[in-house]
Write a protein that holds these residues in place. Structure first.
Motif: not given
Length: 256
Positions: A62-64, A146-153
């Motif tokens: 639920c990344s946003a 957890i591979e939320c990819f917030l760091c990538q974003d």
């Protein structure tokens, strides 16, 4: 139980474009942003697209971006906002929009495939690996991802420069390289794979300017910059500029 009406602005649209839409929605004690998005779906916007799964901060689905900050909606409590605030929910900016709050994060899976896997030591079969806890403590932290990819974003190398994506793996996968490089049983170098060199030459380690924005948004509180990226940069620099390594490379080239 106390309730109040909150003002939400939610991005609605698809690959062709979209806009922020205003909603007024009920909020109850103890709720998180994802609860409010679900209430919007149930009462006002049944076609609102959102990705979620566990609602426990462990699946990363639920990344946003909530008020411009990359967050997990299921871990962002409404109590952190003033009831008078207008809360804006938008999709992850670094990745293409599919629809509404759902983005195409396939970039990250492509980068994951570019990182060479763990290389088991010769003569040791699966199930026979033995490591001391002291040897795995540094890299064990990175396994919490957890591979939320917030760091990538939030990494501006990816977020603000589309042209960098081809050459830059991003903090999540440079952290993976660092984890493997620290692994006490990884035998990559015995096969000729230098993880420090590939981090620099193939995964774009030099693009990272250690602003720590990735660490700041990590929901697992992994110290990505301090414990993974900076040490990896130091080891890569040591390997590249070590005079003994330079001399050895010269000798090998002359022998060949």
């Amino acid at each position: 139980m106390s309730t109040y009406d909150a003002s939400f602005r939610v991005w609605r649209g698809d690959t062709g474009g979209g806009e922020l839409t205003d909603f007024t929605v009920e909020v109850n004690d103890g709720e998180v942003v994802l609860d409010i998005i679900h209430r919007l779906q149930a009462t006002q916007a049944p076609d609102l697209a959102v990705r979620w799964n566990c609602k426990a901060g462990k699946c990363g689905s639920c990344s946003a971006e909530v008020n411009g900050r990359p967050r997990l909606m299921c871990m962002t409590r409404m109590s952190v906002f003033d009831p008078a605030d207008v809360i804006t929910v938008t999709p992850l900016r670094a990745f293409p929009v599919v629809r509404d709050l759902v983005t195409d994060v396939s970039f990250n899976y492509a980068k994951a495939r570019e990182v060479p896997a763990f290389v088991p030591p010769k003569g040791v079969a699966p199930g026979e690996y033995r490591m001391r806890q002291i040897d795995v403590e540094r890299s064990q932290e990175f396994r919490k991802c957890i591979e939320c990819f917030l760091c990538q974003d939030t990494c501006h190398v990816v977020r603000d420069h589309e042209e960098n994506k081809a050459a830059f793996a991003g903090p999540r996968f440079l952290m993976r390289v660092a984890e493997l490089d620290m692994h006490p049983l990884d035998a990559a170098e015995e096969t000729g794979l230098d993880r420090k060199r590939t981090a620099q030459d193939e995964h774009g380690l030099g693009y990272c300017n250690i602003t720590k924005c990735c660490t700041e948004v990590c929901p697992e509180h992994i110290k990505i910059t301090d414990n993974a990226l900076i040490p990896l940069k130091e080891r890569a620099a040591d390997r590249k500029y070590d005079p003994l390594v330079w001399l050895g490379n010269k000798i090998r080239r002359r022998d060949s």
